[in-house]
Design an enzyme around this catalytic site. Structure first.
Site, PDB file in Angstrom:
ATOM      1  N   SER A   1      27.684  13.130  15.435  1.00  0.00           N
ATOM      2  CA  SER A   1      27.108  14.403  15.856  1.00  0.00           C
ATOM      3  C   SER A   1      25.581  14.399  15.813  1.00  0.00           C
ATOM      4  O   SER A   1      24.921  14.867  16.748  1.00  0.00           O
ATOM      5  CB  SER A   1      27.648  15.528  14.966  1.00  0.00           C
ATOM      6  OG  SER A   1      29.047  15.636  15.091  1.00  0.00           O
TER       7      SER A   1
ATOM      8  N   GLU B   1      27.069   2.049  18.997  1.00  0.00           N
ATOM      9  CA  GLU B   1      28.222   2.579  18.268  1.00  0.00           C
ATOM     10  C   GLU B   1      29.324   1.533  18.274  1.00  0.00           C
ATOM     11  O   GLU B   1      29.824   1.151  19.337  1.00  0.00           O
ATOM     12  CB  GLU B   1      28.717   3.879  18.901  1.00  0.00           C
ATOM     13  CG  GLU B   1      29.987   4.426  18.284  1.00  0.00           C
ATOM     14  CD  GLU B   1      29.909   4.604  16.779  1.00  0.00           C
ATOM     15  OE1 GLU B   1      30.707   3.955  16.065  1.00  0.00           O
ATOM     16  OE2 GLU B   1      29.023   5.369  16.322  1.00  0.00           O
TER      17      GLU B   1
ATOM     18  N   THR C   1      32.412  10.984  12.575  1.00  0.00           N
ATOM     19  CA  THR C   1      33.423  11.453  11.631  1.00  0.00           C
ATOM     20  C   THR C   1      34.042  12.772  12.071  1.00  0.00           C
ATOM     21  O   THR C   1      35.270  12.926  12.077  1.00  0.00           O
ATOM     22  CB  THR C   1      32.803  11.609  10.232  1.00  0.00           C
ATOM     23  OG1 THR C   1      32.388  10.329   9.764  1.00  0.00           O
ATOM     24  CG2 THR C   1      33.822  12.188   9.257  1.00  0.00           C
ATOM     25  N   CYS C   2      33.238  13.741  12.442  1.00  0.00           N
ATOM     26  CA  CYS C   2      33.748  15.073  12.740  1.00  0.00           C
ATOM     27  C   CYS C   2      34.770  15.040  13.870  1.00  0.00           C
ATOM     28  O   CYS C   2      35.875  15.563  13.739  1.00  0.00           O
ATOM     29  CB  CYS C   2      32.604  16.012  13.097  1.00  0.00           C
ATOM     30  SG  CYS C   2      33.153  17.670  13.541  1.00  0.00           S
TER      31      CYS C   2
ATOM     32  N   CYS D   1      36.514  16.904  10.836  1.00  0.00           N
ATOM     33  CA  CYS D   1      36.768  18.334  10.919  1.00  0.00           C
ATOM     34  C   CYS D   1      37.591  18.749  12.126  1.00  0.00           C
ATOM     35  O   CYS D   1      38.393  19.695  12.029  1.00  0.00           O
ATOM     36  CB  CYS D   1      35.452  19.108  10.871  1.00  0.00           C
ATOM     37  SG  CYS D   1      34.145  18.446  11.909  1.00  0.00           S
TER      38      CYS D   1
ATOM     39  N   LYS E   1      41.289  17.582  11.576  1.00  0.00           N
ATOM     40  CA  LYS E   1      41.738  18.321  10.386  1.00  0.00           C
ATOM     41  C   LYS E   1      42.063  19.778  10.734  1.00  0.00           C
ATOM     42  O   LYS E   1      43.093  20.310  10.332  1.00  0.00           O
ATOM     43  CB  LYS E   1      40.643  18.249   9.315  1.00  0.00           C
ATOM     44  CG  LYS E   1      40.946  18.926   7.980  1.00  0.00           C
ATOM     45  CD  LYS E   1      40.556  20.394   7.968  1.00  0.00           C
ATOM     46  CE  LYS E   1      39.141  20.663   8.387  1.00  0.00           C
ATOM     47  NZ  LYS E   1      38.113  20.224   7.463  1.00  0.00           N
TER      48      LYS E   1
ATOM     49  N   TYR F   1      31.594  13.673  24.979  1.00  0.00           N
ATOM     50  CA  TYR F   1      30.385  13.173  24.322  1.00  0.00           C
ATOM     51  C   TYR F   1      29.740  12.072  25.148  1.00  0.00           C
ATOM     52  O   TYR F   1      28.515  12.046  25.346  1.00  0.00           O
ATOM     53  CB  TYR F   1      30.729  12.648  22.925  1.00  0.00           C
ATOM     54  CG  TYR F   1      30.602  13.653  21.804  1.00  0.00           C
ATOM     55  CD1 TYR F   1      29.655  13.485  20.810  1.00  0.00           C
ATOM     56  CD2 TYR F   1      31.419  14.773  21.748  1.00  0.00           C
ATOM     57  CE1 TYR F   1      29.528  14.395  19.774  1.00  0.00           C
ATOM     58  CE2 TYR F   1      31.301  15.695  20.730  1.00  0.00           C
ATOM     59  CZ  TYR F   1      30.362  15.510  19.741  1.00  0.00           C
ATOM     60  OH  TYR F   1      30.232  16.411  18.725  1.00  0.00           O
TER      61      TYR F   1
ATOM     62  N   TYR G   1      36.663  19.991  -0.929  1.00  0.00           N
ATOM     63  CA  TYR G   1      37.293  20.668   0.201  1.00  0.00           C
ATOM     64  C   TYR G   1      38.236  19.757   0.972  1.00  0.00           C
ATOM     65  O   TYR G   1      39.272  20.218   1.479  1.00  0.00           O
ATOM     66  CB  TYR G   1      36.227  21.264   1.126  1.00  0.00           C
ATOM     67  CG  TYR G   1      35.408  20.267   1.918  1.00  0.00           C
ATOM     68  CD1 TYR G   1      35.780  19.924   3.205  1.00  0.00           C
ATOM     69  CD2 TYR G   1      34.254  19.694   1.388  1.00  0.00           C
ATOM     70  CE1 TYR G   1      35.041  19.027   3.946  1.00  0.00           C
ATOM     71  CE2 TYR G   1      33.506  18.802   2.114  1.00  0.00           C
ATOM     72  CZ  TYR G   1      33.906  18.464   3.401  1.00  0.00           C
ATOM     73  OH  TYR G   1      33.164  17.560   4.136  1.00  0.00           O
TER      74      TYR G   1
ATOM     75  N   GLU H   1      42.068  20.966   1.380  1.00  0.00           N
ATOM     76  CA  GLU H   1      42.522  21.252   2.740  1.00  0.00           C
ATOM     77  C   GLU H   1      43.761  20.424   3.084  1.00  0.00           C
ATOM     78  O   GLU H   1      44.735  20.946   3.648  1.00  0.00           O
ATOM     79  CB  GLU H   1      41.399  20.982   3.739  1.00  0.00           C
ATOM     80  CG  GLU H   1      40.304  22.036   3.703  1.00  0.00           C
ATOM     81  CD  GLU H   1      39.112  21.703   4.578  1.00  0.00           C
ATOM     82  OE1 GLU H   1      38.352  22.616   4.905  1.00  0.00           O
ATOM     83  OE2 GLU H   1      38.948  20.515   4.945  1.00  0.00           O
TER      84      GLU H   1
ATOM     85  N   ARG I   1      40.238  15.147 -12.244  1.00  0.00           N
ATOM     86  CA  ARG I   1      39.726  14.766 -13.564  1.00  0.00           C
ATOM     87  C   ARG I   1      39.051  15.911 -14.297  1.00  0.00           C
ATOM     88  O   ARG I   1      38.899  15.879 -15.517  1.00  0.00           O
ATOM     89  CB  ARG I   1      38.722  13.624 -13.408  1.00  0.00           C
ATOM     90  CG  ARG I   1      37.481  14.007 -12.625  1.00  0.00           C
ATOM     91  CD  ARG I   1      36.508  12.860 -12.478  1.00  0.00           C
ATOM     92  NE  ARG I   1      35.328  13.243 -11.717  1.00  0.00           N
ATOM     93  CZ  ARG I   1      34.299  12.446 -11.453  1.00  0.00           C
ATOM     94  NH1 ARG I   1      34.334  11.206 -11.893  1.00  0.00           N
ATOM     95  NH2 ARG I   1      33.282  12.877 -10.757  1.00  0.00           N
TER      96      ARG I   1
ATOM     97  N   ARG J   1      34.042  22.599  -7.616  1.00  0.00           N
ATOM     98  CA  ARG J   1      33.023  22.896  -8.628  1.00  0.00           C
ATOM     99  C   ARG J   1      31.730  23.474  -8.056  1.00  0.00           C
ATOM    100  O   ARG J   1      30.972  24.118  -8.780  1.00  0.00           O
ATOM    101  CB  ARG J   1      32.695  21.632  -9.423  1.00  0.00           C
ATOM    102  CG  ARG J   1      32.088  20.513  -8.594  1.00  0.00           C
ATOM    103  CD  ARG J   1      31.791  19.306  -9.441  1.00  0.00           C
ATOM    104  NE  ARG J   1      31.180  18.239  -8.666  1.00  0.00           N
ATOM    105  CZ  ARG J   1      30.804  17.066  -9.158  1.00  0.00           C
ATOM    106  NH1 ARG J   1      30.992  16.829 -10.445  1.00  0.00           N
ATOM    107  NH2 ARG J   1      30.255  16.156  -8.387  1.00  0.00           N
TER     108      ARG J   1
ATOM    109  N   THR K   1      28.746  18.812   9.584  1.00  0.00           N
ATOM    110  CA  THR K   1      28.434  18.479  10.972  1.00  0.00           C
ATOM    111  C   THR K   1      27.283  19.309  11.547  1.00  0.00           C
ATOM    112  O   THR K   1      26.372  18.745  12.165  1.00  0.00           O
ATOM    113  CB  THR K   1      29.691  18.637  11.843  1.00  0.00           C
ATOM    114  OG1 THR K   1      30.667  17.693  11.397  1.00  0.00           O
ATOM    115  CG2 THR K   1      29.384  18.394  13.306  1.00  0.00           C
TER     116      THR K   1
ATOM    117  N   ALA L   1      32.862  26.795   5.181  1.00  0.00           N
ATOM    118  CA  ALA L   1      34.240  27.248   5.018  1.00  0.00           C
ATOM    119  C   ALA L   1      35.095  26.117   4.478  1.00  0.00           C
ATOM    120  O   ALA L   1      34.804  24.940   4.684  1.00  0.00           O
ATOM    121  CB  ALA L   1      34.806  27.736   6.356  1.00  0.00           C
TER     122      ALA L   1
ATOM    123  N   HIS M   1      37.718  49.820  11.068  1.00  0.00           N
ATOM    124  CA  HIS M   1      39.014  50.043  10.410  1.00  0.00           C
ATOM    125  C   HIS M   1      40.152  49.997  11.419  1.00  0.00           C
ATOM    126  O   HIS M   1      40.000  50.502  12.530  1.00  0.00           O
ATOM    127  CB  HIS M   1      38.999  51.407   9.716  1.00  0.00           C
ATOM    128  CG  HIS M   1      40.261  51.705   8.968  1.00  0.00           C
ATOM    129  ND1 HIS M   1      40.532  51.146   7.737  1.00  0.00           N
ATOM    130  CD2 HIS M   1      41.325  52.477   9.295  1.00  0.00           C
ATOM    131  CE1 HIS M   1      41.714  51.580   7.324  1.00  0.00           C
ATOM    132  NE2 HIS M   1      42.214  52.383   8.256  1.00  0.00           N
TER     133      HIS M   1
ATOM    134  N   GLU N   1      35.977  45.218   6.876  1.00  0.00           N
ATOM    135  CA  GLU N   1      35.370  46.494   6.506  1.00  0.00           C
ATOM    136  C   GLU N   1      35.050  46.554   5.012  1.00  0.00           C
ATOM    137  O   GLU N   1      34.162  47.297   4.586  1.00  0.00           O
ATOM    138  CB  GLU N   1      36.277  47.658   6.887  1.00  0.00           C
ATOM    139  CG  GLU N   1      37.560  47.772   6.074  1.00  0.00           C
ATOM    140  CD  GLU N   1      38.421  48.949   6.519  1.00  0.00           C
ATOM    141  OE1 GLU N   1      37.954  50.103   6.412  1.00  0.00           O
ATOM    142  OE2 GLU N   1      39.545  48.704   6.983  1.00  0.00           O
TER     143      GLU N   1
END
Length: 467
Positions: free
Chosen positions: A15, A35, A42-43, A48, A51, A99, A179, A183, A200, A206, A312, A342, A437, A442
């Site tokens: 990315s 490349e 990776t993304c 991501c 995933k 890409y 994460y 996930e 551990r 954390r 990313t 997230a 609402h 809200e």
């Protein structure tokens, strides 16, 4: 006058590298990108994007269950892992093609081979070709940490292999509490696997707010995921059921698969960076300044290889800032201090800004606003889940320092909340915003009492308007 073959040579087409290459080319620079695997990094290829597709697949199981409370009757629903994997592969191939096409339209030349640094202004391709470059950008990303020295380590998988398993494991042990580990734990559980998380430490996630960590652990346990804290995997051995996992406290767990999700390391080994004198951190990360420049003026680095924030959007912004600064005469740097993020657990987490502990450590006097409620959807579905929201507010200025959410659509909400915090929004700004609402969102603008709880156990904040 020194002659160069290209103005910019990028090692790594993830990315950050592709964004930098495309923007630099747009300014008229001659750009080549090397490349050795697949364009997208990776993304797109193993992170991501696949995933999130797997997360969507896992959530359908909950949707099918919940639908009964709303009058639906679904008979014969079944899940096929090979279909998910095949359709995921098609989408990844499509994205990789996009890409490549974007780079081609920008005039960037893609070299499908490995490249290493041979000096401040030179790289060597795997086929032996030497390229002289005015600037070199390292954007090689990272890889799963494989440093766990235990017997049977080779029997475990990482997040890379998880996307290509020939079949869904009926049971899996996952070591880690970040994460990625959580996930995968939630998505495997959602698809029907028996999941055990081993960590551990004494708490999950954390880096996140303490109450978010407690809430996600409770929700995961309620969904049937076993969480073993203050323990590690001591050994892995083959077994008729797949793997026999021995824990550090002597207990054993049988599982079809074992997954290690114990962090990621920068991809710098064998890149020849020492040849050019590029300084590295103890973990192999490339040391850079705020403008992504290394100690060698002609060499820059962006993304996970610098181990600043392994996200990313951060890599993309760093690549863009590099290209604007070096080739566009528009200098700017990326602010890493306020980044919305997230975690796509079940339920998902959204967070931006300081945690309560971080804010107190920085000397702030705080007002804390919290709400914990049963989401409206759960009133008919019967699902035992709760949404939690927390605002960390500077008592002196009323500025909102952090927002922490866990519940459905938290990721979508936190992106918008991030804009408010970036603008210096105050609690008064939240308070004078009219609530939408019925919605979970809200609650962000109706919290009035410090340490508030928005409802009685039987009620839903979404279904009970404030009067």
């Amino acid at each position: 006058m020194t002659s160069y073959d290209v103005d910019l040579f990028v090692i790594g087409a993830g990315s950050g590298g592709t964004r930098a290459a495309r923007i630099a080319a747009g300014y008229g620079a001659r750009v080549q990108v090397a490349e050795e695997y697949r364009v997208g990094g990776t993304c797109v290829i193993r992170g991501c994007v696949p995933k999130k597709l797997f997360v969507y697949a896992a959530r359908f199981a909950h949707e099918f269950e919940d639908s009964a409370g709303f009058g639906w009757s679904l008979q014969g629903a079944s899940f096929d892992w090979p279909t998910l994997v095949a359709n995921k592969d098609k989408e990844i191939a499509r994205l990789e093609g996009a890409y490549r096409a974007n780079l081609g339209r920008a005039g960037v030349e893609i070299l499908p081979q490995r490249a290493t640094v041979e000096g401040p202004n030179a790289v060597r391709l795997a086929d032996g070709t030497r390229v002289r470059a005015k600037y070199i950008l390292i954007a090689t990303g990272g890889h799963p940490n494989l440093g766990l020295a235990i017997p049977g380590r080779e029997l475990a998988i990482t997040s890379n292999e998880a996307f290509h398993l020939p079949r869904l494991p009926r049971s899996i042990v996952i070591q880690g509490a970040g994460y990625i580990a959580l996930e995968f734990a939630c998505l495997f559980a959602g698809l029907g696997a028996k999941v055990t998380v081993v960590h551990r430490g004494s708490r999950l996630l954390r880096e996140f707010d303490d109450e978010i960590c407690e809430h996600v652990a409770a929700e995961m346990r309620a969904s049937g995921i076993a969480i073993e804290l203050d323990v590690t995997i001591a050994a892995i051995a083959p077994d008729a059921e797949g793997r026999r996992v021995r824990l550090s406290d002597g207990r054993e767990i049988l599982a079809e698969e074992v997954m290690l999700a114990i962090g990621r390391q920068p991809n710098t080994v064998g890149l020849g960076l020492e040849t050019a004198g590029v300084a590295l951190a103890a973990n192999g990360a490339i040391k850079v300044d705020a403008g992504s420049r290394t100690n060698v003026p002609s060499i820059y680095a962006v993304g996970d290889v610098t181990d600043r924030l392994q996200l990313t959007p951060i890599a993309i912004r760093e690549g863009h800032a590099f290209a604007d600064t070096v080739f566009g005469a528009k200098p700017w740097t990326v602010d890493h201090s306020l980044v919305a993020t997230a975690v796509f657990t079940e339920p998902e987490i959204g967070t931006v800004g300081l945690t309560e502990a971080q804010a107190r450590a920085q000397g702030y006097r705080l007002d804390i606003y919290k709400t914990d409620f049963r989401p409206m959807k759960a009133t008919l579905s019967g699902r035992a889940t709760r949404t939690f929201m927390k605002l960390v507010v500077d008592q002196r200025t009323d500025r909102v320092l952090g927002v922490h959410l866990i519940g459905e659509a938290s990721a979508e909400m936190i992106q918008i909340v991030g804009i408010v915090l970036a603008m210096g929004g105050t609690k008064a700004d939240f308070d004078r915003t009219i609530a939408l609402h019925p919605s979970a969102a809200e609650e962000l603008v109706t919290m009035r009492s410090k340490h508030a709880s928005s409802d009685l156990p039987e009620q839903s904040a979404e279904s009970t308007p404030a009067i």
